[in-house]
Design an enzyme around this catalytic site. Structure first.
Site: not given
Length: 947
Positions: A243-244
């Site tokens: 995930d970012a």
């Protein structure tokens, strides 16, 4: 002489097996090139003719963030259809549009980060809109259908490559990158893993994305479950995309590792193959990987493993074929078929919760439609840009005619007076963004929150009347008469420049705060108050420099509602949420109640004396007084066809057949703590909830009635065959969702009150009968036996319950199954893993080491208790040994009788520095229940016995 044509490298030869092609290309890459591939934005390798590639394209209910696209209902709305065939067709349409859009714009990716299969365990989770259901089987069924549509049906090539979000046990936005979900083994296997497992095993998934949170004290991005479970479910090479920003969180916010080199190496070894971090800047991740290689924390083989998984996805997408792959020429975009599918999906997502006969509305009904969402077609963070737009008001105009429909939004109309007697004034726009609705009803797409070329607000004698919408908790939006929302750009000026609230940081929300003899107007995006300056209205540096405003109400929303309701036969109140406000990614809700302003509108509508229909358009459940209305409907934000769909249902053109994909609770007091992930111990979701819900899981009414009959249940080899008939006993063609639940009647451990085993959505004409047959594997009735660490089907009677919801059971039968009888825990030989308890209080599960294993520790400030039932000590043991870290004490009782007390002499050097402490154990023989009481910071990993 013509130079000979160089031979085609094997990786370009589609006649070779995919594995050989991947291996060939991998062998041609240098270590530096492979290292660069580990970032989300992998660069081109020009010497090999390999193009740049990026992982990630949002496509939750349509292609998102890349401009105009068909917008389908939110994921929770698709879940409410209970219709796999429909959802598969939606996935197919989305993937076709992704291909068509990529043909025009190479920024559109084919590795799609969808769907979200996190279970909707808790209705206050801010991202409720992104999931399908609180039930793992329904979630898996819908997710499998969507991924099959996204993948396509070619045996080799994929139209798009779907990645499931978010692995694992992720249901809170508050402190989401530092909070830990304590997940006991039964919940892990029976609930959280199940939603992912059945979808992965179906074969249409390219990979998963780990969640921001920790599970049992360990970040998901270094989870051993990726190897132990995920990759064991399939022979396909699964791609794990971070995930970012999560890779940096391992050090920066979670402090789980001391250096980024250690963190990156640990994530890569655990199974993360692509690092989404620092946007398009890959230099930091590349440097960390190189540093880890230099320090011996990684090997080139580790890098090869991750790159091979990436390349496998790229080959399946047809990237390296000399001729276009079968999906490369797809040009289907905004087709009539996609528009029709968006309308069909929106119609099928509508759930009729209650109806005293007012619906469907007669053609000559005079309708007043009111509410903050009555003339809105809301988008969420993962929506594409609308090409077409339909609001409930527009749908009712179209269906009943404008002469029969009156409208009041119900917002307060206000002037904001400054301390010197002037008023906030909205200058006319410059013509490039007039704010007028276009042919499809949308505001000019040039209206963006970040625009700085429009004139800022001023203060003038002739103020502008603003529409003030209160979304709850004092959060307001302010809108000019032409539809433009007040917004703040980076230069700090307040402009009427947005067509809707939106963005990662919403710049269109304000709060009026009492201050002195008036109010501060605080902009929530910056946290700063508004002031009036010579060059325009802007945010102030601090409260001392702020303007003091006096709101002058020119019309109350309740008065407008009462006015239009007075001349109507039926008032349709459209209430709900704005998906960017008070409940969204990064922000959980605080209550099930509607905002107070909307409650006032409901009261005003009811007080008008006519019949009142409540249409809830929302991303999550609400607690409402359903008995106060003639009818109640719910639909998620339904995308581009939302208004048309709702109007057709209200008119009876379509009989509603959506079903609730999660429990609707009657009160906030029915909810567990948001961070309590123990659905068994906390009696959560319809599986275990023992209270009376407002509306149960699977609930939904129809304009028809249905009869159930002829139930037959026959146990075969490895499955039970259940059949019954459903008859439309009404006078309109309608859909019914037949649901089959199971329940262990004599369980040895707490089991669900009932759990969904199968379902089917049927379309039946009046008088028509259909036979429904389900073949249910016996494994669906098994549970995770913590005493022996495996699945077990318990012998005995099982109820099979058939009906229209989890509580509306029409038929039932009991089958008796052979299975494996329960057996006591063999603790004399194996001891006890601390996390394999039967019951607990005051404890949480934590990581035994950074790489593997669990331990149990008391919740801070509490005394923890663990219960292990039916422990077999055989002829007896004389001593007990605890493997512990930290500092504290433990007391052991057998069948309630104190048997041993132990304590650490001194705290261990760190949380992973385990020692063994021992003591004599009294009267430990035969089969006994063992209880352990923990105090202090003790981390208990294992209990052993001797003698």
């Amino acid at each position: 002489m013509t130079a000979p044509t160089p031979p085609t490298p094997p990786f370009r030869d589609p006649r070779l097996p995919l594995e050989k092609r991947v291996d060939d290309l991998l062998s041609r890459l240098t270590l530096d090139e492979k290292t660069a591939f580990l970032h989300q934005f992998a660069p081109a390798v020009e010497r090999l003719g390999v193009a740049a590639f990026r992982t990630g394209q949002e496509a939750l209910h349509g292609v998102a963030w890349m401009g105009p696209a068909t917008v389908f209902p939110q994921a929770v709305g698709l879940g409410a259809t209970w219709n796999e065939d429909l959802v598969r067709r939606v996935g197919e349409a989305v993937s076709k549009e992704a291909r068509a859009m990529r043909a025009r714009d190479e920024r559109v990716g084919l590795n799609v980060w969808s769907p979200t299969v996190n279970l909707l365990r808790h209705p206050l989770w801010g991202r409720n809109e992104e999931g399908y259901s609180e039930d793992p089987r329904l979630t898996s069924a819908i997710a499998t259908a969507y991924t099959r549509g996204l993948r396509g049906d070619h045996p080799v090539y994929w139209r798009t490559a779907p990645v499931l979000k978010h692995w694992l046990a992720h249901n809170n936005e508050a402190d989401r990158d530092t909070s830990s979900s304590s997940v006991r083994p039964r919940v892990l296997h029976e609930y959280d893993l199940r939603a992912f497992r059945e979808t992965v095993e179906a074969g249409a998934v390219a990979g998963v994305m780990p969640a921001y949170n920790l599970v049992n004290g360990r970040p998901n991005h270094v989870s051993p479950y990726l190897a132990e479970h995920l990759r064991a479910w399939t022979r396909e090479e699964l791609l794990v995309c971070s995930d970012a920003g999560a890779p940096s969180n391992l050090v920066d916010s979670e402090h789980y590792f001391d250096t980024h080199e250690e963190a990156t190496a640990a994530a890569l070894r655990a199974g993360v193959d692509s690092f989404t971090d620092h946007g398009t800047d890959s230099t930091k991740i590349v440097a960390r990987v190189r540093g880890a290689l230099e320090r011996g924390l990684l090997t080139e083989t580790d890098v090869d493993t991750a790159v091979r998984r990436q390349l496998s996805v790229r080959f399946r997408l047809g990237e390296f074929d000399p001729d276009p792959a079968p999906y490369a020429g797809t040009a289907d975009f905004d087709t009539p078929e996609h528009r029709e599918l968006a309308r069909e999906a929106a119609e099928q997502a509508v759930v009729l919760l209650g109806n005293d006969g007012v619906l469907p509305l007669a053609p000559d009904t005079r309708i007043a439609v009111v509410g903050l969402l009555a003339d809105e077609c809301k988008l969420d963070w993962y929506s594409g840009t609308l090409i077409h737009r339909s609001t409930p008001l527009e749908g009712l105009y179209e269906r009943f005619g404008a002469a029969r429909v009156s409208f009041a939004e119900g917002v307060d109309r206000v002037l904001l007076r400054t301390g010197d007697g002037r008023f906030l004034h909205v200058p006319p726009s410059d013509g490039s963004a007039s704010g007028a609705r276009g042919a499809e009803g949308a505001l000019d797409p040039a209206l963006l929150a970040g625009r700085t070329d429009l004139p800022p607000l001023t203060a003038a004698a002739d103020g502008t009347e603003l529409a003030l919408a209160d979304w709850g908790e004092g959060v307001l939006t302010l809108r000019a008469p032409d539809g433009r929302y007040l917004s703040v750009a980076e230069d700090g000026f307040v402009r009427a420049s947005a067509d809707q609230p939106g963005g990662w940081v919403v710049q269109e929300t304000f709060r009026l705060e009492p201050h002195g003899n008036g109010h501060l107007l605080r902009h929530l995006g910056t946290g700063r108050p508004v002031r009036v300056a010579a060059d325009g209205v802007k945010v102030a540096a601090d409260d001392a420099d702020a303007e003091i405003f006096e709101p002058v109400v020119t019309e109350r929303g309740e008065d407008a509602v009462a006015r239009v309701a007075a001349g109507a036969d039926v008032v349709v109140v459209v209430a709900g949420n704005d998906p960017h406000i008070n409940g969204r990614e990064t922000e959980d809700r605080t209550t099930l109640r509607l905002p107070a302003h909307q409650e006032r509108l409901l009261r005003a509508a009811r007080a008008a004396g006519g019949r009142t229909v409540l249409a809830l358009v929302s991303a999550y459940p609400y607690a409402v007084d359903a008995d106060a209305f003639s009818a109640v409907l719910w639909t998620a934000h339904g995308g581009q066809a939302a208004g048309t769909a709702l109007a057709r249902v209200l008119a009876g053109d379509v009989s509603p057949a959506g079903r609730l994909p999660q429990t609707w609770y009657a009160d906030d007091g029915d909810l567990p703590d948001l961070l309590d992930y123990d659905v068994i111990g906390g009696r959560q979701t319809y599986l275990y909830f023992e209270g009376t819900p407002l509306f149960p899981f699977g609930h939904g009414l129809s304009y028809a009635s249905f009869g159930y009959a002829d139930l037959s249940a026959r146990v075969g080899d490895g499955s039970v065959r259940v059949s019954f008939t459903v008859t439309n006993t009404g006078d309109v063609t309608a859909d019914e969702v037949a649901q089959l639940y199971g329940r262990a009647e004599e369980p040895s451990v707490p089991r669900p009150r009932r759990e969904l085993l199968a379902h089917r959505r049927l379309t039946l004409a009046p008088g028509a009968t259909a036979e429904v047959v389900f073949e249910v594997p016996l494994s669906a009735l098994a549970f995770w036996d913590v005493a022996h660490g495996r699945w077990r089907l318990e012998p005995g009677p099982y109820a099979l319950l058939v009906g229209a919801s989890s509580e509306d059971v029409r038929l039932s039968a009991t089958v008796t199954l052979d299975g494996e009888p329960s057996a006591p825990r063999p603790v004399r030989e194996r001891g006890l893993a601390a996390a394999d308890f039967d019951e607990q209080s005051g404890t949480e599960i934590v990581d035994r080491t950074r790489t593997a294993g669990d331990a149990v520790t008391p919740v801070a400030g509490a005394t923890g208790e663990l219960l292990y039932r039916a422990c077999d000590f055989g002829r007896g043991v004389t001593g007990v040994t605890l493997t512990v870290a930290g500092e504290g004490s433990a007391e052991i009782a057998l069948d309630g009788v104190p048997a041993a007390a132990l304590a650490t002499d001194a705290p261990t050097p760190g949380p992973y520095d385990y020692v063994e402490i021992g003591a004599p154990l009294a009267a430990a023989e035969g089969v006994r229940d063992l209880r352990i009481r923990l105090r202090g910071t003790l981390r208990l990993a294992h209990v052993g016995f001797s003698g």
